[in-house]
Design an enzyme around this catalytic site. Structure first.
Site, PDB file in Angstrom:
ATOM      1  N   ARG A 230     -10.359   0.149   8.133  1.00 12.07           N
ATOM      2  CA  ARG A 230      -9.854  -1.216   8.299  1.00 12.07           C
ATOM      3  C   ARG A 230     -10.905  -2.125   8.889  1.00 12.07           C
ATOM      4  O   ARG A 230     -10.692  -3.327   8.974  1.00 12.07           O
ATOM      5  CB  ARG A 230      -8.677  -1.182   9.263  1.00 12.07           C
ATOM      6  CG  ARG A 230      -7.341  -1.296   8.612  1.00 12.07           C
ATOM      7  CD  ARG A 230      -6.349  -1.375   9.736  1.00 12.07           C
ATOM      8  NE  ARG A 230      -5.100  -1.887   9.329  1.00 12.07           N
ATOM      9  CZ  ARG A 230      -4.102  -1.139   8.862  1.00 12.07           C
ATOM     10  NH1 ARG A 230      -4.268   0.144   8.685  1.00 12.07           N
ATOM     11  NH2 ARG A 230      -2.963  -1.691   8.579  1.00 12.07           N
TER      12      ARG A 230
ATOM     13  N   ARG B 213      -0.755  -9.473  12.856  1.00  9.11           N
ATOM     14  CA  ARG B 213      -1.336  -8.475  11.938  1.00  9.11           C
ATOM     15  C   ARG B 213      -2.044  -9.158  10.775  1.00  9.11           C
ATOM     16  O   ARG B 213      -3.112  -8.724  10.344  1.00  9.11           O
ATOM     17  CB  ARG B 213      -0.238  -7.551  11.401  1.00  9.11           C
ATOM     18  CG  ARG B 213       0.194  -6.505  12.412  1.00  9.11           C
ATOM     19  CD  ARG B 213       1.557  -5.942  12.088  1.00  9.11           C
ATOM     20  NE  ARG B 213       1.617  -5.238  10.826  1.00  9.11           N
ATOM     21  CZ  ARG B 213       2.740  -5.073  10.117  1.00  9.11           C
ATOM     22  NH1 ARG B 213       3.882  -5.573  10.547  1.00  9.11           N
ATOM     23  NH2 ARG B 213       2.718  -4.415   9.002  1.00  9.11           N
TER      24      ARG B 213
ATOM     25  N   LYS C 196       0.838  -1.218   0.000  1.00 11.13           N
ATOM     26  CA  LYS C 196       0.000   0.000   0.000  1.00 11.13           C
ATOM     27  C   LYS C 196       0.870   1.264   0.000  1.00 11.13           C
ATOM     28  O   LYS C 196       0.631   2.195  -0.762  1.00 11.13           O
ATOM     29  CB  LYS C 196      -0.930   0.029   1.229  1.00 11.13           C
ATOM     30  CG  LYS C 196      -1.897  -1.138   1.310  1.00 11.13           C
ATOM     31  CD  LYS C 196      -2.831  -1.028   2.498  1.00 11.13           C
ATOM     32  CE  LYS C 196      -2.156  -1.145   3.846  1.00 11.13           C
ATOM     33  NZ  LYS C 196      -1.520  -2.442   4.106  1.00 11.13           N
TER      34      LYS C 196
ATOM     35  N   ARG D 126      10.541  -1.218  11.589  1.00 14.31           N
ATOM     36  CA  ARG D 126       9.356  -0.991  12.413  1.00 14.31           C
ATOM     37  C   ARG D 126       9.259  -2.028  13.521  1.00 14.31           C
ATOM     38  O   ARG D 126       9.573  -3.195  13.307  1.00 14.31           O
ATOM     39  CB  ARG D 126       8.094  -1.061  11.526  1.00 14.31           C
ATOM     40  CG  ARG D 126       7.840   0.213  10.800  1.00 14.31           C
ATOM     41  CD  ARG D 126       6.739   0.142   9.784  1.00 14.31           C
ATOM     42  NE  ARG D 126       5.543  -0.595  10.143  1.00 14.31           N
ATOM     43  CZ  ARG D 126       4.452  -0.625   9.388  1.00 14.31           C
ATOM     44  NH1 ARG D 126       4.407   0.060   8.252  1.00 14.31           N
ATOM     45  NH2 ARG D 126       3.403  -1.344   9.759  1.00 14.31           N
TER      46      ARG D 126
ATOM     47  N   ARG E 206      12.048  -5.073   5.386  1.00 15.70           N
ATOM     48  CA  ARG E 206      11.624  -3.681   5.195  1.00 15.70           C
ATOM     49  C   ARG E 206      12.403  -2.722   6.092  1.00 15.70           C
ATOM     50  O   ARG E 206      12.634  -2.983   7.262  1.00 15.70           O
ATOM     51  CB  ARG E 206      10.135  -3.534   5.491  1.00 15.70           C
ATOM     52  CG  ARG E 206       9.708  -2.075   5.519  1.00 15.70           C
ATOM     53  CD  ARG E 206       8.226  -1.891   5.406  1.00 15.70           C
ATOM     54  NE  ARG E 206       7.495  -2.493   6.487  1.00 15.70           N
ATOM     55  CZ  ARG E 206       6.170  -2.518   6.535  1.00 15.70           C
ATOM     56  NH1 ARG E 206       5.463  -1.992   5.563  1.00 15.70           N
ATOM     57  NH2 ARG E 206       5.560  -3.076   7.548  1.00 15.70           N
TER      58      ARG E 206
HETATM   59  P1  G5P Z   1       0.081   0.368   8.720  1.00 16.24           P
HETATM   60  O1  G5P Z   1       1.276   1.217   8.833  1.00 16.24           O
HETATM   61  O2  G5P Z   1      -1.037   0.792   7.850  1.00 16.24           O
HETATM   62  P2  G5P Z   1      -0.040  -2.275   7.521  1.00 16.24           P
HETATM   63  O3  G5P Z   1       0.229  -3.431   8.391  1.00 16.24           O
HETATM   64  O4  G5P Z   1      -1.413  -2.160   7.014  1.00 16.24           O
HETATM   65  O5  G5P Z   1       0.595  -1.072   8.351  1.00 16.24           O
HETATM   66  P3  G5P Z   1       2.205  -1.993   6.010  1.00 16.24           P
HETATM   67  O6  G5P Z   1       2.958  -2.925   6.885  1.00 16.24           O
HETATM   68  O7  G5P Z   1       2.482  -0.526   6.110  1.00 16.24           O
HETATM   69  O8  G5P Z   1       0.702  -2.247   6.193  1.00 16.24           O
HETATM   70  P4  G5P Z   1       2.115  -1.820   3.147  1.00 16.24           P
HETATM   71  O9  G5P Z   1       2.090  -0.336   3.252  1.00 16.24           O
HETATM   72  O10 G5P Z   1       0.938  -2.497   2.527  1.00 16.24           O
HETATM   73  O11 G5P Z   1       2.419  -2.509   4.531  1.00 16.24           O
HETATM   74  O12 G5P Z   1       3.391  -2.302   2.349  1.00 16.24           O
HETATM   75  P5  G5P Z   1       4.728  -1.501   1.953  1.00 16.24           P
HETATM   76  O13 G5P Z   1       5.347  -0.908   3.156  1.00 16.24           O
HETATM   77  O14 G5P Z   1       4.487  -0.660   0.758  1.00 16.24           O
HETATM   78  O15 G5P Z   1       5.605  -2.771   1.455  1.00 16.24           O
HETATM   79  C1  G5P Z   1       6.051  -3.729   2.392  1.00 16.24           C
HETATM   80  C2  G5P Z   1       7.507  -4.081   2.062  1.00 16.24           C
HETATM   81  O16 G5P Z   1       7.516  -4.742   0.801  1.00 16.24           O
HETATM   82  C3  G5P Z   1       8.428  -2.858   1.894  1.00 16.24           C
HETATM   83  O17 G5P Z   1       9.721  -3.202   2.382  1.00 16.24           O
HETATM   84  C4  G5P Z   1       8.473  -2.622   0.368  1.00 16.24           C
HETATM   85  O18 G5P Z   1       9.682  -1.986  -0.051  1.00 16.24           O
HETATM   86  C5  G5P Z   1       8.389  -4.063  -0.119  1.00 16.24           C
HETATM   87  N1  G5P Z   1       7.790  -4.232  -1.441  1.00 16.24           N
HETATM   88  C6  G5P Z   1       6.775  -3.556  -2.038  1.00 16.24           C
HETATM   89  N2  G5P Z   1       6.520  -4.058  -3.246  1.00 16.24           N
HETATM   90  C7  G5P Z   1       7.398  -5.099  -3.435  1.00 16.24           C
HETATM   91  C8  G5P Z   1       7.633  -6.018  -4.487  1.00 16.24           C
HETATM   92  O19 G5P Z   1       6.985  -6.010  -5.548  1.00 16.24           O
HETATM   93  N3  G5P Z   1       8.599  -6.962  -4.272  1.00 16.24           N
HETATM   94  C9  G5P Z   1       9.345  -7.015  -3.122  1.00 16.24           C
HETATM   95  N4  G5P Z   1      10.281  -7.963  -2.990  1.00 16.24           N
HETATM   96  N5  G5P Z   1       9.157  -6.152  -2.100  1.00 16.24           N
HETATM   97  C10 G5P Z   1       8.199  -5.208  -2.266  1.00 16.24           C
HETATM   98  O20 G5P Z   1      -0.519   0.114  10.172  1.00 16.24           O
HETATM   99  C11 G5P Z   1       0.309  -0.269  11.221  1.00 16.24           C
HETATM  100  C12 G5P Z   1      -0.521  -0.457  12.461  1.00 16.24           C
HETATM  101  O21 G5P Z   1      -1.165   0.789  12.796  1.00 16.24           O
HETATM  102  C13 G5P Z   1      -2.440   0.549  13.346  1.00 16.24           C
HETATM  103  C14 G5P Z   1      -2.568  -0.970  13.472  1.00 16.24           C
HETATM  104  O22 G5P Z   1      -2.080  -1.336  14.739  1.00 16.24           O
HETATM  105  C15 G5P Z   1      -1.647  -1.467  12.361  1.00 16.24           C
HETATM  106  O23 G5P Z   1      -1.189  -2.792  12.587  1.00 16.24           O
HETATM  107  N6  G5P Z   1      -3.451   1.118  12.444  1.00 16.24           N
HETATM  108  C16 G5P Z   1      -4.760   1.031  12.653  1.00 16.24           C
HETATM  109  N7  G5P Z   1      -5.486   0.459  13.638  1.00 16.24           N
HETATM  110  C17 G5P Z   1      -6.827   0.528  13.526  1.00 16.24           C
HETATM  111  N8  G5P Z   1      -7.456   1.102  12.484  1.00 16.24           N
HETATM  112  C18 G5P Z   1      -6.784   1.711  11.481  1.00 16.24           C
HETATM  113  N9  G5P Z   1      -7.419   2.276  10.444  1.00 16.24           N
HETATM  114  C19 G5P Z   1      -5.354   1.693  11.543  1.00 16.24           C
HETATM  115  N10 G5P Z   1      -4.380   2.151  10.725  1.00 16.24           N
HETATM  116  C20 G5P Z   1      -3.235   1.805  11.292  1.00 16.24           C
HETATM  117 MG    MG Z   2       2.135   1.055   4.847  1.00 17.85          MG
END
Ligand code: G5P
Ligand code: MG
Length: 227
Positions: A93, A172, A20, A161, A128
């Protein structure tokens, strides 16, 4: 043919680590859209030891969702007066969060569901690194920083993180599985949901670009090999 939207109210939704944040960075690079990432906002509260940050940290480090009432207040304040295109990353979410947007006349008109297999995600998250001040995301295999441990733009240090530890990642992903279905069903019924399935961001990104390109004018064209 879809009419061009006056204002894009978009949501990007998907499992932890599905990309995302990475896709959002490409969107704001190519379209005039404000990116509002709830996880990034919460991490900035944690870094500043605010009351919200102290409360949120307890949940986040365990891989649990922060309670709906806190999140709803936070997002309402962020978006209620916006007059520009915006992209919510990480909200809603839960079904209750989606209902809160609806009740406040803030329902999205474009919901992009990113669907990446779990085994691909688990491998990514362990590699990451992030730049906390900007939310920029790196991965040791996919988009490594030019200098190890250092942000390409500011030269500041990158961190891992706290919730990227194996136990929190597992929790998660479980939490996501338990909450996602009613949310997707709801937006599917409202006919604003599109699902983008793939193993890599590079595979998914051109489809997202085209999806937005027919809704709002782009800032720049998609460059096939260098996006
Ligand atoms: P976050 O911060 O929203 P998540 O768990 O939803 O966290 P996250 O972990 O931020 O999602 P993402 O944004 O979907 O993941 O993914 P990203 O960071 O872009 O990519 C992940 C990794 O993969 C990176 O290292 C990237 O470089 C790599 N990557 C990307 N594409 C590729 C690819 O094609 N190939 C490869 N090899 N790598 C790739 O929320 C965190 C916490 O905040 C709270 C909750 O506690 C949550 O757990 N929170 C909420 N709680 C309640 N309600 C809400 N609305 C909340 N929002 C946040
Ligand atoms: Mg994210």
């Amino acid at each position: 043919m879809l009419n061009t939207l006056l204002m894009l109210k978009a949501v990007i939704i998907g499992a932890p680590g599905c990309g995302k944040g990475t896709i959002s960075s490409r969107i704001i690079d190519h379209f005039n859209v404000k990116h509002i990432a709830t996880g990034d906002i919460l991490r900035s509260h944690i870094a500043q030891n605010t009351t919200l940050g102290l409360k949120a940290k307890e949940y986040m480090n365990k891989g649990l969702l922060v309670p709906d009432d806190l999140m709803i207040d936070l997002v309402k304040n962020e978006v209620k007066d916006l007059k520009c295109n915006y992209l919510l990353d990480g909200f809603p979410r839960t079904y209750d969060q989606a209902m809160a947007l609806f009740k406040n006349h803030l329902s999205p008109n474009c919901v992009m569901h990113i669907n990446v297999p779990k085994e691909v995600i688990i491998d990514r998250l362990s590699k990451r690194w992030i730049h906390p001040a900007s939310g920029r995301v790196y991965n040791l295999d996919f988009n490594a920083p030019k200098k190890p441990g250092i942000d390409d733009i500011t030269g500041e240090k990158l961190i891992q993180r706290d919730d990227d530890k194996p136990e929190a990642i597992k929790k998660r992903l479980e939490t996501f599985d338990q909450t996602i279905k009613p949310l997707l069903d709801y937006y599917d019924n409202r006919e604003v949901l599109d699902t983008f399935t793939g193993n890599t961001t590079d595979e998914i990104w051109p489809r997202i670009y085209e999806h937005l390109n027919i809704r709002i004018p782009p800032l720049k064209r998609l460059e096939p090999r260098n996006t």
